[in-house]
Design a protein around this motif. Sequence first.
Motif, short mmCIF file in Angstrom:
data_model
loop_
_atom_site.label_atom_id
_atom_site.label_comp_id
_atom_site.label_asym_id
_atom_site.label_seq_id
_atom_site.Cartn_x
_atom_site.Cartn_y
_atom_site.Cartn_z
N GLY A 100 3.01 -1.76 -1.87
CA GLY A 100 3.28 -1.27 -3.22
C GLY A 100 4.43 -0.29 -3.30
O GLY A 100 5.09 -0.18 -4.35
N VAL A 122 -3.70 -0.79 -2.75
CA VAL A 122 -2.88 0.36 -2.35
C VAL A 122 -3.65 1.66 -2.57
O VAL A 122 -4.86 1.63 -2.75
CB VAL A 122 -1.54 0.34 -3.13
CG1 VAL A 122 -0.77 -0.94 -2.84
CG2 VAL A 122 -1.77 0.50 -4.64
N GLY A 123 -2.94 2.80 -2.54
CA GLY A 123 -3.62 4.09 -2.64
C GLY A 123 -4.38 4.40 -1.36
O GLY A 123 -5.44 5.01 -1.39
N GLN A 124 -3.81 4.00 -0.21
CA GLN A 124 -4.51 4.10 1.06
C GLN A 124 -4.18 5.38 1.81
O GLN A 124 -3.24 6.10 1.50
CB GLN A 124 -4.13 2.89 1.92
CG GLN A 124 -4.47 1.55 1.30
CD GLN A 124 -5.95 1.26 1.25
OE1 GLN A 124 -6.78 1.98 1.84
NE2 GLN A 124 -6.34 0.19 0.56
N SER A 128 -2.05 8.33 -3.21
CA SER A 128 -1.99 7.45 -4.38
C SER A 128 -1.20 8.12 -5.49
O SER A 128 -0.92 9.32 -5.44
CB SER A 128 -3.40 7.12 -4.88
OG SER A 128 -3.99 8.27 -5.50
N VAL A 132 -3.94 7.28 -11.69
CA VAL A 132 -3.57 5.89 -11.37
C VAL A 132 -3.01 5.17 -12.59
O VAL A 132 -2.33 4.15 -12.46
CB VAL A 132 -4.75 5.11 -10.77
CG1 VAL A 132 -5.22 5.74 -9.48
CG2 VAL A 132 -5.90 4.98 -11.76
N LEU A 135 0.62 4.41 -12.22
CA LEU A 135 0.94 3.18 -11.48
C LEU A 135 0.79 1.96 -12.37
O LEU A 135 1.66 1.07 -12.40
CB LEU A 135 0.02 3.05 -10.26
CG LEU A 135 0.04 1.70 -9.54
CD1 LEU A 135 1.40 1.42 -8.92
CD2 LEU A 135 -1.06 1.65 -8.47
N THR A 150 -5.90 -0.30 -6.70
CA THR A 150 -5.63 0.96 -6.03
C THR A 150 -6.89 1.81 -5.90
O THR A 150 -7.81 1.72 -6.71
CB THR A 150 -4.55 1.77 -6.77
OG1 THR A 150 -4.20 2.93 -5.97
CG2 THR A 150 -5.03 2.25 -8.12
N ALA A 190 -9.54 2.95 -10.82
CA ALA A 190 -9.44 3.01 -9.37
C ALA A 190 -10.69 2.43 -8.73
O ALA A 190 -11.80 2.56 -9.26
CB ALA A 190 -9.24 4.45 -8.91
#
Length: 515
Positions: A100, A122-124, A128, A132, A135, A150, A190
């Motif tokens: 991402g 994503v957001g790992q 993040s 959110v 995003l 995410t 999320a």
Amino acid sequence: MRNATASTRRSLLAGIGLSFAATMLGMPGSALAAPGATTLITDALIVDGTGAKAKRGAVRIEGDRIVAVGMLKPHKGETVIDAGGQVLAPGFIDTHSHHGSGLSKTPDAVEATSQGITTIVVGQDGGSQLPVSRLFEQLRKTPVALNVATYAGHNSIREEVMGEDYKRPATPAEIEKMKVLLDASMAEGALGLSTGLEYDPGIYSTKDEVLTLAKETARLGGRYISHMRSEDRYIWEALDEIIEIGKQTGMPVQVSHMKLAMTDWWGQADRFLGVMDRARAAGVKITGDVYPYEYWHSTLTVMFPERDFANRESARFALEHIAPAEGLRLSSFSPDPSLIGKTVAEIAVQRGIDPADALMQLIAESQVEGASEGVMGTSMRGDDIAKLIAWPHSNICSDGTLASRHPRGAGSFTRILRQYVREDRLLTLEEAVHKMTGASAENMGIGDRGTIRAGQHADLVMFDPATVADRATIENPTALSTGISRVWVNGTLVFSDGRSTGNRPGQIVKRSAGK
């Protein structure tokens, strides 16, 4: 294998309906199909993502959904794609992705789609966008070829609340502020909370801080995914921590990129999985993902859990027990880009010093404001990786990025199909696809994706099981895979004949009710 004709391909690109995706992501009207237009993929070996045995058949797509599966005959005026006996599987779901970060510049994400990935999570590692919704708004304004889900990142939340004063436990008042930020991201869709407890600022958090936020996540119907507090020295204590979070909250918890990244633990995958199995038997909903490489991609500093970067004994321990100097290859180094691609061993020789001093020097040079570094470290063993992959409750991830120096960003999923299915026969084709699709969707709580059945989103990948292979290497890390002939995202072809089609039908994937 037979391929569709050029006219059929042009018809496909022009004829697939996309009203739902277009509404969500603002696609231009020229990309839309006439209402009710359908596409039939015939003569496919359908591996449906459930683990069930492959069957010959056809799949019909209308708009962004699969509407029928079986022995189907073409409708009048319908676009028909002859799979020629190739495998047709659900699009692969990358449950731990960093693709991402490059989507704004390369929205076609060909390194991902070319290996069959249709959804990235994503957001790992605790990082993040906050909230959110920022995003999601970017994705609506600039559509991409992939679906994106995410997590809300603990490190990002902690940094927002504590700023530069993060090298300490958070106060109760600060944790309450973190909960407010977490609640906002959960309300926006999320999947849950991610942590990166080997990284700043999360490494300074207490177990109680993390557990408090995890309980809030569970209250809101989310999940927990974690780059654990240690993947080397303190791995067993770190594993106990995530299990305790699963036990205390009752929600599903996932270990990110499972590994035994320390020579002392090599050969102990059975011990690691035994801990996981006992937790599951006790009612903890714990799972994990894994990528198929013996080397990781992170920072030099991650090998110093005490953050004592100038401690020679700590440096020597890292080189003797985690990754040898010849196994630490710089992937980025802003203070001196000429060092990129060199190992710590090579840099030590170049500077006329020993490897421990070279390691400490490199960290010191990268600690100045505005500087950065990255490294690939070889510290896992193949037999351990194979056991983690084969565990019934693991799924596949890449942990990769676009235009990365680590080949996992362009080759993880096709590497599974080449090495672990075709060459080593560790997994059957059906088991491997399940670990990249249905199991991934289940472990992430994602509904309507991950299997081939009526009503599911039409995320599909067609490939030749006899030739599918990764080509990405350390020397050529972005080389695209072979054997993936077509990839559809939400019913639209995004990859065909070795290249991106330019279509960008990706959708935002939010937490499913009840998942």
